[in-house]
Design a protein around this motif. Structure first.
Motif, PDB file in Angstrom:
ATOM      1  N   MET A  12       0.816  -1.203   0.000  1.00 46.02           N
ATOM      2  CA  MET A  12       0.000   0.000   0.000  1.00 46.02           C
ATOM      3  C   MET A  12       0.855   1.261   0.000  1.00 46.02           C
ATOM      4  O   MET A  12       0.543   2.220  -0.663  1.00 46.02           O
ATOM      5  CB  MET A  12      -0.938  -0.029   1.216  1.00 46.02           C
ATOM      6  CG  MET A  12      -1.877   1.133   1.259  1.00 46.02           C
ATOM      7  SD  MET A  12      -3.031   1.062  -0.085  1.00 46.02           S
ATOM      8  CE  MET A  12      -4.413   1.822   0.628  1.00 46.02           C
ATOM      9  N   ALA A  13       1.972   1.229   0.747  1.00 49.48           N
ATOM     10  CA  ALA A  13       2.850   2.401   0.794  1.00 49.48           C
ATOM     11  C   ALA A  13       3.408   2.692  -0.585  1.00 49.48           C
ATOM     12  O   ALA A  13       3.510   3.853  -0.984  1.00 49.48           O
ATOM     13  CB  ALA A  13       3.969   2.185   1.796  1.00 49.48           C
ATOM     14  N   GLU A  14       3.751   1.637  -1.327  1.00 50.01           N
ATOM     15  CA  GLU A  14       4.286   1.844  -2.673  1.00 50.01           C
ATOM     16  C   GLU A  14       3.248   2.511  -3.566  1.00 50.01           C
ATOM     17  O   GLU A  14       3.572   3.398  -4.342  1.00 50.01           O
ATOM     18  CB  GLU A  14       4.719   0.514  -3.277  1.00 50.01           C
ATOM     19  CG  GLU A  14       5.356   0.678  -4.641  1.00 50.01           C
ATOM     20  CD  GLU A  14       5.838  -0.633  -5.218  1.00 50.01           C
ATOM     21  OE1 GLU A  14       5.712  -0.793  -6.449  1.00 50.01           O
ATOM     22  OE2 GLU A  14       6.327  -1.479  -4.468  1.00 50.01           O
ATOM     23  N   GLU A  15       1.981   2.096  -3.444  1.00 50.27           N
ATOM     24  CA  GLU A  15       0.919   2.700  -4.241  1.00 50.27           C
ATOM     25  C   GLU A  15       0.764   4.179  -3.893  1.00 50.27           C
ATOM     26  O   GLU A  15       0.621   5.016  -4.783  1.00 50.27           O
ATOM     27  CB  GLU A  15      -0.396   1.964  -4.012  1.00 50.27           C
ATOM     28  CG  GLU A  15      -0.384   0.546  -4.524  1.00 50.27           C
ATOM     29  CD  GLU A  15      -1.642  -0.216  -4.189  1.00 50.27           C
ATOM     30  OE1 GLU A  15      -2.537   0.348  -3.520  1.00 50.27           O
ATOM     31  OE2 GLU A  15      -1.730  -1.383  -4.587  1.00 50.27           O
ATOM     32  N   THR A  16       0.822   4.500  -2.613  1.00 50.61           N
ATOM     33  CA  THR A  16       0.711   5.892  -2.186  1.00 50.61           C
ATOM     34  C   THR A  16       1.884   6.709  -2.715  1.00 50.61           C
ATOM     35  O   THR A  16       1.704   7.834  -3.187  1.00 50.61           O
ATOM     36  CB  THR A  16       0.646   5.977  -0.647  1.00 50.61           C
ATOM     37  OG1 THR A  16      -0.484   5.236  -0.202  1.00 50.61           O
ATOM     38  CG2 THR A  16       0.534   7.409  -0.173  1.00 50.61           C
ATOM     39  N   GLU A  17       3.081   6.145  -2.648  1.00 49.76           N
ATOM     40  CA  GLU A  17       4.261   6.846  -3.160  1.00 49.76           C
ATOM     41  C   GLU A  17       4.141   7.087  -4.658  1.00 49.76           C
ATOM     42  O   GLU A  17       4.537   8.150  -5.153  1.00 49.76           O
ATOM     43  CB  GLU A  17       5.521   6.040  -2.858  1.00 49.76           C
ATOM     44  CG  GLU A  17       5.878   6.025  -1.386  1.00 49.76           C
ATOM     45  CD  GLU A  17       7.020   5.076  -1.058  1.00 49.76           C
ATOM     46  OE1 GLU A  17       7.702   4.600  -1.992  1.00 49.76           O
ATOM     47  OE2 GLU A  17       7.225   4.808   0.134  1.00 49.76           O
TER      48      GLU A  17
END
Length: 85
Positions: A1-6
Motif C-alpha cells: 500500500m505504501a508503494e501505491e501511495t508513493e
C-alpha cells in the motif's frame, strides 16, 4: 500500500498547468503524454532516454494512475490540486 501511495504522490494537479490535467511531479509533463507514448509502442527505456527528467517510477506512476482510473476507483481526492497563484 505504501508503494501505491508513493506512486500516486508523483502525480499532481495544478490548475495553472495544462488546465488542471494530471501531471508528473509538478513538471509540465502530462500523464496522458506518457500513456500516449506507451500506447504508440515506445518502451519505458526509450521514453526515459528521450526525457531525462523522468524517472522509472514516473512511468510506473502513470500506469498505476491509469489503471486506478479505468478500474473506477476514486483517486482524484488523493491527488492534491494546487490553485494558480
Amino acid at each position: 500500500m505504501a508503494e501505491e501511495t508513493e506512486l500516486l504522490d508523483r502525480i499532481t494537479v495544478r490548475t495553472d498547468i495544462f488546465n488542471g490535467k494530471p501531471i508528473i511531479r509538478d513538471m509540465r509533463f502530462a500523464v496522458e503524454h506518457v500513456l500516449e507514448m506507451l500506447a504508440a509502442g515506445n518502451t519505458a527505456e526509450n521514453i526515459l532516454s528521450e526525457y531525462p527528467l523522468l524517472e522509472p517510477e514516473d512511468i510506473q506512476a502513470c500506469l498505476f494512475f491509469a489503471h486506478r482510473s479505468v478500474a473506477g476507483e476514486e483517486i482524484h481526492d488523493r491527488i492534491p490540486v494546487q490553485q494558480a497563484s
